[in-house]
Motif scaffolding. Sequence first.
Motif, PDB file in Angstrom:
ATOM      1  N   ASP A 165      34.110  32.639  29.226  1.00  0.00           N
ATOM      2  CA  ASP A 165      33.020  33.109  30.079  1.00  0.00           C
ATOM      3  C   ASP A 165      33.540  33.864  31.298  1.00  0.00           C
ATOM      4  OD1 ASP A 165      30.405  33.429  31.057  1.00  0.00           O
ATOM      5  OD2 ASP A 165      30.286  31.382  31.835  1.00  0.00           O
ATOM      6  N   ILE A 166      34.555  33.330  31.929  1.00  0.00           N
ATOM      7  CA  ILE A 166      35.017  33.876  33.203  1.00  0.00           C
ATOM      8  C   ILE A 166      35.953  35.084  33.031  1.00  0.00           C
ATOM      9  CG2 ILE A 166      37.098  32.507  33.707  1.00  0.00           C
ATOM     10  CD1 ILE A 166      34.118  32.913  36.088  1.00  0.00           C
ATOM     11  N   THR A 167      36.358  35.354  31.796  1.00  0.00           N
ATOM     12  CA  THR A 167      37.160  36.555  31.531  1.00  0.00           C
ATOM     13  C   THR A 167      36.365  37.591  30.734  1.00  0.00           C
ATOM     14  OG1 THR A 167      38.158  35.617  29.523  1.00  0.00           O
ATOM     15  CG2 THR A 167      39.349  35.291  31.621  1.00  0.00           C
ATOM     16  N   THR A 168      35.043  37.423  30.697  1.00  0.00           N
ATOM     17  CA  THR A 168      34.157  38.380  30.038  1.00  0.00           C
ATOM     18  C   THR A 168      33.153  38.890  31.058  1.00  0.00           C
ATOM     19  OG1 THR A 168      34.373  37.205  27.936  1.00  0.00           O
ATOM     20  CG2 THR A 168      32.520  38.719  28.142  1.00  0.00           C
ATOM     21  N   GLY A 169      33.093  40.193  31.202  1.00  0.00           N
ATOM     22  CA  GLY A 169      32.179  40.799  32.158  1.00  0.00           C
ATOM     23  C   GLY A 169      30.742  40.809  31.664  1.00  0.00           C
ATOM     24  N   PRO A 170      29.829  41.254  32.509  1.00  0.00           N
ATOM     25  CA  PRO A 170      28.414  41.262  32.150  1.00  0.00           C
ATOM     26  C   PRO A 170      28.081  42.165  30.964  1.00  0.00           C
ATOM     27  CG  PRO A 170      28.716  42.003  34.423  1.00  0.00           C
ATOM     28  CD  PRO A 170      30.063  41.668  33.881  1.00  0.00           C
ATOM     29  N   ASP A 171      28.930  43.148  30.699  1.00  0.00           N
ATOM     30  CA  ASP A 171      28.691  44.056  29.578  1.00  0.00           C
ATOM     31  C   ASP A 171      29.479  43.667  28.333  1.00  0.00           C
ATOM     32  OD1 ASP A 171      26.888  45.698  31.025  1.00  0.00           O
ATOM     33  OD2 ASP A 171      28.580  46.632  32.037  1.00  0.00           O
ATOM     34  N   GLY A 172      30.110  42.500  28.356  1.00  0.00           N
ATOM     35  CA  GLY A 172      30.832  42.004  27.200  1.00  0.00           C
ATOM     36  C   GLY A 172      32.294  42.403  27.136  1.00  0.00           C
ATOM     37  N   ASN A 173      32.746  43.124  28.128  1.00  0.00           N
ATOM     38  CA  ASN A 173      34.138  43.570  28.162  1.00  0.00           C
ATOM     39  C   ASN A 173      35.048  42.486  28.732  1.00  0.00           C
ATOM     40  OD1 ASN A 173      32.603  44.111  30.566  1.00  0.00           O
ATOM     41  ND2 ASN A 173      34.346  45.197  31.388  1.00  0.00           N
ATOM     42  N   THR A 174      36.310  42.516  28.320  1.00  0.00           N
ATOM     43  CA  THR A 174      37.296  41.576  28.853  1.00  0.00           C
ATOM     44  C   THR A 174      37.687  42.031  30.254  1.00  0.00           C
ATOM     45  OG1 THR A 174      38.114  41.126  26.648  1.00  0.00           O
ATOM     46  CG2 THR A 174      39.582  40.573  28.470  1.00  0.00           C
ATOM     47  N   VAL A 175      37.701  41.082  31.186  1.00  0.00           N
ATOM     48  CA  VAL A 175      38.031  41.381  32.577  1.00  0.00           C
ATOM     49  C   VAL A 175      39.012  40.340  33.104  1.00  0.00           C
ATOM     50  CG1 VAL A 175      35.832  42.526  33.076  1.00  0.00           C
ATOM     51  CG2 VAL A 175      36.062  40.076  33.494  1.00  0.00           C
ATOM     52  N   GLU A 176      39.679  40.692  34.185  1.00  0.00           N
ATOM     53  CA  GLU A 176      40.537  39.741  34.887  1.00  0.00           C
ATOM     54  C   GLU A 176      39.657  38.771  35.678  1.00  0.00           C
ATOM     55  OE1 GLU A 176      43.897  39.465  34.818  1.00  0.00           O
ATOM     56  OE2 GLU A 176      43.872  41.030  33.276  1.00  0.00           O
ATOM     57  N   LEU A 177      40.169  37.589  35.868  1.00  0.00           N
ATOM     58  CA  LEU A 177      39.432  36.553  36.588  1.00  0.00           C
ATOM     59  C   LEU A 177      38.961  37.037  37.959  1.00  0.00           C
ATOM     60  CD1 LEU A 177      38.493  33.600  37.048  1.00  0.00           C
ATOM     61  CD2 LEU A 177      40.826  33.105  37.786  1.00  0.00           C
ATOM     62  N   THR A 178      39.842  37.651  38.718  1.00  0.00           N
ATOM     63  CA  THR A 178      39.456  38.088  40.066  1.00  0.00           C
ATOM     64  C   THR A 178      38.344  39.136  40.026  1.00  0.00           C
ATOM     65  OG1 THR A 178      41.275  39.672  40.063  1.00  0.00           O
ATOM     66  CG2 THR A 178      41.681  37.555  41.143  1.00  0.00           C
TER      67      THR A 178
END
Length: 181
Positions: free
Chosen positions: A128-141
Amino acid sequence: MRQVGGARELAEALLAEALPRRWMHTQGVAAAARRLAPILGEDAELLESAAWLHDIGYAPAIADLGFHPLDGARYLRNSENADPVLCGLVAFHTGAIHEARERGLDSELTGEFTPAPQLLADALTYCDITTGPDGNTVELTERLTDIQERYGSDHPVGRAVRRASSSYVESVREIEARLAM
């Protein structure tokens, strides 16, 4: 309900049309869960099901309290006769206890549901915390910054994220360490 197909269908029915961006996020979280299968063994399907269902409490059709972890878990328990571990994963996902405290709902949350085993809780938080609102993988920060910007520092979500941020870091580190083995 522990089967992935049923979880996906339910999430799609509740989120895709009503909340398309939330549906995109959910799809990304489920994809992240599938990538964790090698470290979860027999719990891989349970995690993926929880990933599909973790945000169904946002759906207007079932939102009651306005606290999506509890609304979603109650729906799964009461309407879907879902597995208690799955309900616990949804109820306590991604630091939900911190937001429950902010909203004065911690007694209801802890009185109705049992937290899932730590590895599963860490895995769902990671997804959950490494997935952005658009479903893309993101860094925690990046994800934490996005949440703070969307909700604001005075909102219960903003306050809860600040309180829970160290637990998010711990969950991400735990899962990344297991993936590296």
